[in-house]
Write a protein that holds these residues in place. Structure first.
Motif, mmCIF file in Angstrom:
data_model
loop_
_atom_site.group_PDB
_atom_site.id
_atom_site.type_symbol
_atom_site.label_atom_id
_atom_site.label_comp_id
_atom_site.label_asym_id
_atom_site.label_seq_id
_atom_site.Cartn_x
_atom_site.Cartn_y
_atom_site.Cartn_z
ATOM 1 N N PHE A 1 0.837 -1.204 0.000
ATOM 2 C CA PHE A 1 0.000 0.000 0.000
ATOM 3 C C PHE A 1 0.874 1.256 0.000
ATOM 4 N N LEU A 2 1.853 1.298 0.887
ATOM 5 C CA LEU A 2 2.726 2.467 0.975
ATOM 6 C C LEU A 2 3.583 2.624 -0.273
ATOM 7 N N SER A 3 4.031 1.524 -0.839
ATOM 8 C CA SER A 3 4.840 1.599 -2.060
ATOM 9 C C SER A 3 4.052 2.222 -3.199
ATOM 10 N N SER A 4 2.793 1.810 -3.360
ATOM 11 C CA SER A 4 1.988 2.375 -4.443
ATOM 12 C C SER A 4 1.738 3.863 -4.209
ATOM 13 N N HIS A 5 1.519 4.227 -2.970
ATOM 14 C CA HIS A 5 1.295 5.637 -2.679
ATOM 15 C C HIS A 5 2.579 6.458 -2.782
ATOM 16 N N THR A 6 3.705 5.837 -2.491
ATOM 17 C CA THR A 6 4.981 6.527 -2.628
ATOM 18 C C THR A 6 5.221 6.884 -4.088
ATOM 19 N N VAL A 7 4.902 5.958 -4.992
ATOM 20 C CA VAL A 7 5.052 6.223 -6.427
ATOM 21 C C VAL A 7 4.149 7.389 -6.832
ATOM 22 N N GLN A 8 2.906 7.378 -6.365
ATOM 23 C CA GLN A 8 1.985 8.465 -6.685
ATOM 24 C C GLN A 8 2.504 9.797 -6.140
ATOM 25 N N LEU A 9 3.020 9.780 -4.921
ATOM 26 C CA LEU A 9 3.550 11.017 -4.344
ATOM 27 C C LEU A 9 4.761 11.526 -5.115
ATOM 28 N N ARG A 10 5.614 10.620 -5.564
ATOM 29 C CA ARG A 10 6.769 11.044 -6.371
ATOM 30 C C ARG A 10 6.298 11.682 -7.675
ATOM 31 N N ASP A 11 5.310 11.058 -8.322
ATOM 32 C CA ASP A 11 4.770 11.616 -9.561
ATOM 33 C C ASP A 11 4.171 12.996 -9.327
ATOM 34 N N LEU A 12 3.437 13.131 -8.236
ATOM 35 C CA LEU A 12 2.840 14.433 -7.912
ATOM 36 C C LEU A 12 3.907 15.480 -7.610
ATOM 37 N N THR A 13 4.968 15.061 -6.952
ATOM 38 C CA THR A 13 6.060 15.979 -6.644
ATOM 39 C C THR A 13 6.722 16.470 -7.924
ATOM 40 N N VAL A 14 6.949 15.566 -8.864
ATOM 41 C CA VAL A 14 7.540 15.944 -10.149
ATOM 42 C C VAL A 14 6.616 16.922 -10.878
ATOM 43 N N SER A 15 5.324 16.620 -10.883
ATOM 44 C CA SER A 15 4.362 17.508 -11.553
ATOM 45 C C SER A 15 4.331 18.879 -10.892
ATOM 46 N N LEU A 16 4.362 18.895 -9.582
ATOM 47 C CA LEU A 16 4.358 20.169 -8.862
ATOM 48 C C LEU A 16 5.617 20.971 -9.164
ATOM 49 N N LYS A 17 6.741 20.288 -9.235
ATOM 50 C CA LYS A 17 8.002 20.960 -9.558
ATOM 51 C C LYS A 17 7.927 21.562 -10.963
ATOM 52 N N GLU A 18 7.385 20.808 -11.910
ATOM 53 C CA GLU A 18 7.245 21.317 -13.268
ATOM 54 C C GLU A 18 6.307 22.518 -13.309
ATOM 55 N N THR A 19 5.243 22.472 -12.533
ATOM 56 C CA THR A 19 4.297 23.588 -12.466
ATOM 57 C C THR A 19 4.962 24.833 -11.910
ATOM 58 N N VAL A 20 5.731 24.658 -10.846
ATOM 59 C CA VAL A 20 6.436 25.794 -10.244
ATOM 60 C C VAL A 20 7.435 26.378 -11.234
ATOM 61 N N GLU A 21 8.171 25.525 -11.934
ATOM 62 C CA GLU A 21 9.141 26.010 -12.916
ATOM 63 C C GLU A 21 8.443 26.754 -14.055
ATOM 64 N N ALA A 22 7.305 26.240 -14.508
ATOM 65 C CA ALA A 22 6.545 26.914 -15.566
ATOM 66 C C ALA A 22 6.020 28.259 -15.085
ATOM 67 N N GLN A 23 5.569 28.306 -13.830
ATOM 68 C CA GLN A 23 5.078 29.565 -13.263
ATOM 69 C C GLN A 23 6.202 30.580 -13.149
ATOM 70 N N ARG A 24 7.379 30.134 -12.738
ATOM 71 C CA ARG A 24 8.530 31.044 -12.647
ATOM 72 C C ARG A 24 8.903 31.566 -14.033
ATOM 73 N N ALA A 25 8.909 30.682 -15.033
ATOM 74 C CA ALA A 25 9.240 31.085 -16.400
ATOM 75 C C ALA A 25 8.236 32.093 -16.920
#
Length: 101
Positions: free
Chosen positions: A73-97
């Motif tokens: 259960f935690l492993s599957s959620h860890t993968v989802q959290l990593r994906d969300l973190t990457v997406s959030l990072k991309e969003t922040v970078e796009a907003q800064r740009a």
């Protein structure tokens, strides 16, 4: 106080006995270092062995059945959290740009 009367803690595992026998700071430091050097899996195995009858009596096998379910259960959620973190990072970078432009 009742917990300290348990056979498993007083007799079957030496940790409490060694703690009570440590009469000097040096002895306590030595006990602490020895315990810290023991791997978590080794500590877990020791306590599983000591409390095996209680685990069986409670309907839990001493194996990793429940832990494995939680790990999956935690492993599957860890993968989802990593994906969300990457997406959030991309969003922040796009907003800064967009802000710089």
């Amino acid at each position: 106080q009742h917990v300290l009367r348990r056979r498993q803690l007083c007799l079957d595992t030496p940790l409490l006995r060694l703690f009570l026998q440590a009469k000097t700071d040096e002895a306590m430091d030595s006990l602490k270092k020895g315990h810290e050097q023991q791997s978590p899996s080794s500590k877990c195995a020791e306590f599983k062995k000591v409390f095996a009858t209680e685990l069986v009596a409670e309907g839990q096998s001493p194996d990793e059945g429940r832990v494995a379910t939680c790990k999956a259960f935690l492993s599957s959620h860890t993968v989802q959290l990593r994906d969300l973190t990457v997406s959030l990072k991309e969003t922040v970078e796009a907003q800064r740009a967009a802000t710089r432009a």
